[in-house]
Design an enzyme around this catalytic site. Structure first.
Site, PDB file in Angstrom:
ATOM      1  N   ARG B  65      42.426 -95.672 -28.159  1.00  0.00           N
ATOM      2  CA  ARG B  65      41.078 -96.101 -28.576  1.00  0.00           C
ATOM      3  C   ARG B  65      40.522 -97.214 -27.695  1.00  0.00           C
ATOM      4  NH1 ARG B  65      42.498 -94.413 -33.503  1.00  0.00           N
ATOM      5  NH2 ARG B  65      40.933 -93.220 -34.606  1.00  0.00           N
ATOM      6  N   TYR B  69      36.828 -97.005 -26.418  1.00  0.00           N
ATOM      7  CA  TYR B  69      35.821 -98.040 -26.682  1.00  0.00           C
ATOM      8  C   TYR B  69      35.270 -98.631 -25.388  1.00  0.00           C
ATOM      9  CZ  TYR B  69      37.275 -97.716 -31.559  1.00  0.00           C
ATOM     10  OH  TYR B  69      37.554 -97.252 -32.816  1.00  0.00           O
ATOM     11  N   TYR B  91      27.099 -97.209 -37.984  1.00  0.00           N
ATOM     12  CA  TYR B  91      26.999 -97.156 -39.442  1.00  0.00           C
ATOM     13  C   TYR B  91      27.610 -98.434 -40.004  1.00  0.00           C
ATOM     14  CZ  TYR B  91      31.900 -96.157 -40.556  1.00  0.00           C
ATOM     15  OH  TYR B  91      33.248 -96.247 -40.750  1.00  0.00           O
ATOM     16  N   GLN B 165      41.347 -99.591 -43.003  1.00  0.00           N
ATOM     17  CA  GLN B 165      41.918 -98.580 -42.110  1.00  0.00           C
ATOM     18  C   GLN B 165      43.361 -98.247 -42.497  1.00  0.00           C
ATOM     19  OE1 GLN B 165      39.172-100.627 -38.673  1.00  0.00           O
ATOM     20  NE2 GLN B 165      41.300-100.322 -38.181  1.00  0.00           N
ATOM     21  N   THR B 234      39.801 -97.458 -47.932  1.00  0.00           N
ATOM     22  CA  THR B 234      40.220 -98.861 -47.967  1.00  0.00           C
ATOM     23  C   THR B 234      41.149 -99.071 -49.158  1.00  0.00           C
ATOM     24  OG1 THR B 234      38.126 -99.544 -46.989  1.00  0.00           O
ATOM     25  CG2 THR B 234      39.352-101.240 -48.163  1.00  0.00           C
TER      26      THR B 234
END
Lengths: 84, 273
Positions: B65, B69, B91, B165, B234
């Site tokens: 990632r 990113y 979002y 996460q 979560t």
């Protein structure tokens, strides 16, 4: 903007839509397909996805990395130090 | 023409959470880069600006990632460097539990481009409203789940513990979309050092569109291993103990109170020359 999106926006932003009668009236005037209208009435997200064409695919979400040691951060620190 | 960057949050629920200034930035941008939570939100965004570019294509299972990113940041910054008025729309809140916006703004500022962030209603905001939790009542700790596992943290069981996460618990590769039961068992074992086995925890997900219900699944802590977890799930762990009074500190404060009271009651002195 697609009609389905307009309806979802209305439902999310107009307090009047918590009234079942007002919601039914809005849905009947929204020019949705039968399948879309039924999916919204029954709150069936999967059916609404199927009934809405060309819906972009969302594969993943942006998240935080457990160890965020981005190059930009260290560059910023190095530059700040160099300025002293 | 000089480029610029504004990172905006669109909130969690399509159409309900976006701020007027974020919407205005999106409508007036030359280019909008986007990371939305569902296809409906992506479509909604595409209705606000003629040039919306979805960043989803950079994701790939197995790809680190960090690389993904950085590629997203490069894509955003290349258009800023081309002199475009760029908006990156995320979002939720663009700067909460998401690093792309922070990285992009830092890089833009390093290159002397104007760059800023507009907040959005985050999953955390929705969580307090949906679950009826006031973080000020007994305190609230938030951790990214893997970071919580990798480092030794002080856990206060009299406060809420919120692990974000959780589906990616223990992922060191940064390339998985979810980790398995063995990883979750390690997390549960860690939590069992502080919480009882029958402690009730909550799996929470905010709603993304008006017809979608929020998720509030109450399970036992030990059931987390087999629970159905999504990337946006979560874990909310309510307190299992009561706050302990800090007697030593309270005594110090009482002493100050007494001193202040004495000073108040002392007659005012007049200096006579």
């Amino acid at each position: 903007m697609s009609k389905v999106i307009e309806v979802l926006m209305q439902m999310a932003s107009n307090a009047e839509m918590s009234n079942t009668k007002s919601l039914a009236e809005m849905l009947s005037n929204a020019n949705l397909t039968k399948a879309q209208e039924l999916a919204i009435q029954t709150k069936d997200m999967d059916a609404l996805k199927v009934a809405t064409y060309n819906l972009p695919e969302i594969r993943c979400y942006p998240i935080l990395l457990p160890d965020d040691k981005s190059e930009e951060v260290s560059t910023l620190i190095n530059r700040t130090v160099a300025n002293f | 023409m000089s480029g610029s960057l504004v990172c905006v949050g669109t909130g969690m629920t399509l159409g309900a959470h976006i701020s007027p200034i974020s919407q205005s930035h999106i409508e007036q941008a030359d280019i909008v880069f986007s990371l939305m939570a569902n296809g409906f939100a992506q479509k909604w965004l595409e209705g606000m600006n003629a040039d919306v570019r979805c960043l989803q294509g950079f994701y790939q299972e197995g790809k680190n990632r960090n690389i993904t990113y950085n590629e997203m940041v490069e894509a955003i910054l290349s258009e800023v460097c081309n002199g475009k008025k760029v908006v990156a729309a995320f979002y939720g809140h663009p700067g909460v539990f998401a690093c792309v916006a922070h990285r992009a703004i830092k890089k833009a500022k390093l290159d002397d481009f104007p760059a800023s962030m507009e907040p959005g209603i985050s999953a955390e905001d929705c969580l307090y409203a949906d679950l009826g939790i006031d973080p000020g009542k007994t305190g609230c700790m938030h951790y990214e789940t893997s970071q919580f596992m990798f480092y030794k943290r002080n856990i206060d069981t009299s406060a809420h513990l919120i692990l974000w996460q959780v589906a990616l618990a223990g992922d060191k590769s940064l390339g998985k979309f979810s980790t398995g039961k063995a990883y979750r068992q390690v997390l549960v074992d860690l939590l069992l050092e502080h919480y009882p086995r029958d402690h009730e925890v909550i799996l929470y997900q905010a709603k993304g569109i008006a017809i979608e219900p929020m998720r509030e699944d109450k399970i036992l802590l030990t059931e987390l291993v087999d629970a159905d977890l999504l990337m946006q799930t979560t874990l909310v762990i309510p307190p299992c103990s009561v706050m302990q009074a800090n007697e030593e500190l309270l005594a110090k404060l009482a002493k100050i109170d007494k001193q202040e009271e004495r000073n108040k009651n002392r007659p005012a002195l007049t200096l006579v020359l």
